[in-house]
Design an enzyme around this catalytic site. Structure first.
Site, PDB file in Angstrom:
ATOM      1  N   THR A  61      26.072  26.581  49.174  1.00 28.85           N
ATOM      2  CA  THR A  61      24.748  26.945  48.631  1.00 28.85           C
ATOM      3  C   THR A  61      23.857  27.721  49.606  1.00 28.85           C
ATOM      4  OG1 THR A  61      24.176  24.611  48.928  1.00 28.85           O
ATOM      5  CG2 THR A  61      24.501  25.363  46.673  1.00 28.85           C
ATOM      6  N   GLN A  81      36.756  45.219  34.358  1.00 20.29           N
ATOM      7  CA  GLN A  81      37.250  44.185  35.278  1.00 20.29           C
ATOM      8  C   GLN A  81      36.074  43.543  36.023  1.00 20.29           C
ATOM      9  OE1 GLN A  81      40.135  46.131  37.854  1.00 20.29           O
ATOM     10  NE2 GLN A  81      41.758  45.782  36.372  1.00 20.29           N
ATOM     11  N   HIS A  85      33.081  38.999  36.384  1.00 20.56           N
ATOM     12  CA  HIS A  85      32.415  38.155  37.394  1.00 20.56           C
ATOM     13  C   HIS A  85      31.044  37.788  36.856  1.00 20.56           C
ATOM     14  CE1 HIS A  85      35.624  38.665  40.335  1.00 20.56           C
ATOM     15  NE2 HIS A  85      35.832  39.764  39.629  1.00 20.56           N
ATOM     16  N   GLU A  92      23.055  47.825  32.465  1.00 22.07           N
ATOM     17  CA  GLU A  92      23.945  48.992  32.383  1.00 22.07           C
ATOM     18  C   GLU A  92      23.321  50.141  31.598  1.00 22.07           C
ATOM     19  OE1 GLU A  92      27.800  48.043  30.737  1.00 22.07           O
ATOM     20  OE2 GLU A  92      28.629  50.012  31.212  1.00 22.07           O
ATOM     21  N   ARG A 191      38.599  41.101  44.651  1.00 23.95           N
ATOM     22  CA  ARG A 191      38.720  42.528  44.316  1.00 23.95           C
ATOM     23  C   ARG A 191      39.008  43.431  45.510  1.00 23.95           C
ATOM     24  NH1 ARG A 191      39.972  42.180  39.026  1.00 23.95           N
ATOM     25  NH2 ARG A 191      38.449  40.905  37.922  1.00 23.95           N
TER      26      ARG A 191
HETATM   27  C1  LIG Z   1      44.236  40.443  40.533  1.00 28.71           C
HETATM   28  C2  LIG Z   1      43.545  39.959  39.292  1.00 28.71           C
HETATM   29  C3  LIG Z   1      44.192  39.982  38.090  1.00 28.71           C
HETATM   30  C4  LIG Z   1      43.553  39.522  36.928  1.00 28.71           C
HETATM   31  N1  LIG Z   1      44.206  39.572  35.726  1.00 28.71           N
HETATM   32  C5  LIG Z   1      43.584  39.157  34.605  1.00 28.71           C
HETATM   33  C6  LIG Z   1      44.232  39.207  33.337  1.00 28.71           C
HETATM   34  O1  LIG Z   1      45.381  39.606  33.230  1.00 28.71           O
HETATM   35  N2  LIG Z   1      43.554  38.812  32.244  1.00 28.71           N
HETATM   36  C7  LIG Z   1      42.266  38.331  32.318  1.00 28.71           C
HETATM   37  O2  LIG Z   1      41.702  37.963  31.284  1.00 28.71           O
HETATM   38  N3  LIG Z   1      41.632  38.278  33.495  1.00 28.71           N
HETATM   39  C8  LIG Z   1      42.246  38.681  34.637  1.00 28.71           C
HETATM   40  N4  LIG Z   1      41.583  38.639  35.836  1.00 28.71           N
HETATM   41  C9  LIG Z   1      40.210  38.149  35.858  1.00 28.71           C
HETATM   42  C10 LIG Z   1      40.141  36.694  36.377  1.00 28.71           C
HETATM   43  O3  LIG Z   1      40.860  35.802  35.552  1.00 28.71           O
HETATM   44  C11 LIG Z   1      38.692  36.228  36.482  1.00 28.71           C
HETATM   45  O4  LIG Z   1      38.106  36.252  35.205  1.00 28.71           O
HETATM   46  C12 LIG Z   1      37.859  37.128  37.391  1.00 28.71           C
HETATM   47  O5  LIG Z   1      38.538  37.358  38.595  1.00 28.71           O
HETATM   48  C13 LIG Z   1      36.528  36.454  37.669  1.00 28.71           C
HETATM   49  O6  LIG Z   1      36.756  35.339  38.479  1.00 28.71           O
HETATM   50  P1  LIG Z   1      35.790  34.088  38.455  1.00 28.71           P
HETATM   51  O7  LIG Z   1      35.765  33.464  37.092  1.00 28.71           O
HETATM   52  O8  LIG Z   1      36.217  33.191  39.578  1.00 28.71           O
HETATM   53  O9  LIG Z   1      34.403  34.775  38.849  1.00 28.71           O
HETATM   54  P2  LIG Z   1      32.923  34.545  38.342  1.00 28.71           P
HETATM   55  O10 LIG Z   1      32.809  34.742  36.873  1.00 28.71           O
HETATM   56  O11 LIG Z   1      32.063  35.380  39.213  1.00 28.71           O
HETATM   57  O12 LIG Z   1      32.636  33.073  38.651  1.00 28.71           O
HETATM   58  C14 LIG Z   1      32.528  32.601  39.985  1.00 28.71           C
HETATM   59  C15 LIG Z   1      32.830  31.124  39.958  1.00 28.71           C
HETATM   60  O13 LIG Z   1      31.802  30.472  39.208  1.00 28.71           O
HETATM   61  C16 LIG Z   1      32.363  29.436  38.424  1.00 28.71           C
HETATM   62  N5  LIG Z   1      32.121  29.726  37.007  1.00 28.71           N
HETATM   63  C17 LIG Z   1      31.534  30.824  36.494  1.00 28.71           C
HETATM   64  N6  LIG Z   1      31.428  30.732  35.174  1.00 28.71           N
HETATM   65  C18 LIG Z   1      31.982  29.538  34.836  1.00 28.71           C
HETATM   66  C19 LIG Z   1      32.189  28.844  33.615  1.00 28.71           C
HETATM   67  N7  LIG Z   1      31.796  29.343  32.448  1.00 28.71           N
HETATM   68  N8  LIG Z   1      32.792  27.654  33.645  1.00 28.71           N
HETATM   69  C20 LIG Z   1      33.207  27.118  34.809  1.00 28.71           C
HETATM   70  N9  LIG Z   1      33.029  27.703  36.017  1.00 28.71           N
HETATM   71  C21 LIG Z   1      32.413  28.902  36.027  1.00 28.71           C
HETATM   72  C22 LIG Z   1      33.826  29.363  38.778  1.00 28.71           C
HETATM   73  O14 LIG Z   1      34.024  28.469  39.838  1.00 28.71           O
HETATM   74  C23 LIG Z   1      34.124  30.755  39.272  1.00 28.71           C
HETATM   75  O15 LIG Z   1      35.225  30.819  40.156  1.00 28.71           O
HETATM   76  C24 LIG Z   1      42.207  39.060  36.991  1.00 28.71           C
HETATM   77  C25 LIG Z   1      41.558  39.047  38.226  1.00 28.71           C
HETATM   78  C26 LIG Z   1      42.195  39.493  39.365  1.00 28.71           C
HETATM   79  C27 LIG Z   1      41.452  39.470  40.684  1.00 28.71           C
END
Ligand SMILES: Cc1cc2nc3c(=O)[nH]c(=O)nc-3n(C[C@H](O)[C@H](O)[C@H](O)COP(=O)(O)OP(=O)(O)OC[C@H]3O[C@@H](n4cnc5c(N)ncnc54)[C@H](O)[C@@H]3O)c2cc1C
Length: 320
Positions: A61, A81, A85, A92, A191
């Protein structure tokens, strides 16, 4: 659409990342952490040490106290992509409100490759120039033709919110993107990784440059503990416990005892006569003569006492 501003980092052929504003830096992380640890805590009195401790122990935090606001311009397929996040605030460019501009991403020939046979989400290898030329030609043809159609429909008065749908995803869009350091580092860890698609990696790397400038200690700790750090699964640890000869672990423990002693002495110089007992207290088992030889060699590296003790604990657990 905005052309590349002077203070922006150019990304791909027409995109950019520009740090518009930031709030706080390493000092804001320390300030927030001291609320939980208290100002006078001697063990975490150094700012850099405190930030490294927080990063190592995933006390996240305080890193959320630092904010970054970027102005970015990227192709729509990259934005798709990026938008996954969810913790960021985004505003936008609207193609319902504004007209689309003739700005499309055309890949550099060196990034036009075959589908990777090893990585289903990647590309690899070189392709003949004839094929590269064809790819570029197709990119241009579809972009130019779709844009002509868009303009024709736009001039005929059709709703922009509908006719934008005929434009391909290599069209550039732009947004303001705001996030805190903790979540930005999470973004960068995913990323800027070699598994991420090249086209988003360049934007992530550009934002990383800003992090490095705004919060250098946090960036250094992130490199040491997240990017270049390593974690072992239960299965991997059990293999290490079984296969690593105890004498190898003991040798490393000896080195750690020397490093802790040297670091403690460096932080608060001790009388010469107190050094050997101090080393023994850290678990060192060399004789006093061997200790003196090594001590005088000047080969002992300094470290961080807390971190070295944590390492010692991990090594000892491998011997169980
Ligand atoms: C190399 C690569 C390949 C990928 N391929 C695919 C694919 O084929 N198909 C696809 O759909 N996606 C794909 N993704 C996207 C991936 O699954 C994630 O959606 C994306 O990287 C965002 O990650 P995140 O959820 O950790 O990040 P953020 O959305 O920024 O969230 C950060 C953290 O906050 C928490 N968080 C945020 N929102 C919530 C919630 N609603 N509930 C619980 N915890 C939450 C989690 O701990 C999360 O790790 C890919 C990503 C990468 C890097």
């Amino acid at each position: 659409m905005t052309q590349i501003p002077e203070d922006a980092i150019k990304c791909l052929d027409k995109g950019f990342v520009r740090l518009v504003d930031s709030m706080g830096g390493d000092d804001a992380i320390v300030q927030a952490a001291r609320v939980s640890y208290g100002k006078g805590t001697s063990k975490v009195s150094q700012d850099r040490g405190l930030i490294r401790y927080l990063m190592r122990h995933r006390h996240t935090t305080p890193f959320e106290m630092v904010e970054f606001k970027f102005h970015c311009k990227m192709p729509i397929f990259v934005a798709r992509q990026w938008v996954r996040h969810r913790t960021a605030n985004i505003n936008e460019y609207s193609l319902r409100y504004s007209e689309a501009r003739d700005e499309f991403y055309y890949p550099d020939p060196k990034h036009i490759q075959l589908q990777s046979a090893l990585n289903k989400q990647g590309r690899a290898g070189k392709i003949p120039k004839k094929l590269t030329d064809k790819v570029i030609q197709y990119f241009k043809e579809i972009s130019e033709r779709s844009f002509e159609m868009y303009q024709e429909l736009n001039e005929a008065g059709l709703a922009r919110e509908l006719i934008r749908a005929i434009l391909p995803v290599n069209l550039y869009t732009e947004w303001y993107w705001k996030n805190d350091l903790h979540n930005l580092l999470h973004f960068i860890s995913l990323r800027s990784d070699s598994h991420a698609q090249y086209e988003i990696r360049v934007f992530s790397d550009a934002m990383a440059e800003s992090v490095q400038k705004v919060a250098p200690f946090a960036w250094e700790a992130y490199q040491d503990y997240v990017v270049q750090g390593m974690r072992f699964s239960r299965i991997e640890q059990s293999l290490l416990e079984k296969q690593l000869p105890p004498r190898v672990v003991d040798d490393i423990l000896e080195d750690v005892a020397y490093q802790i002693t040297a670091t403690l002495h460096n932080n608060k110089p001790r009388e010469e006569t107190n050094l050997y007992p101090l080393y023994q207290k850290q678990g060192g088992s060399d004789s006093e003569d061997d200790f003196k030889l090594k001590w005088d060699s000047g080969e002992i590296e300094l470290g961080n006492v807390r971190e070295l003790r944590e390492f010692k604990g991990k090594l000892e657990s491998l011997k169980k």
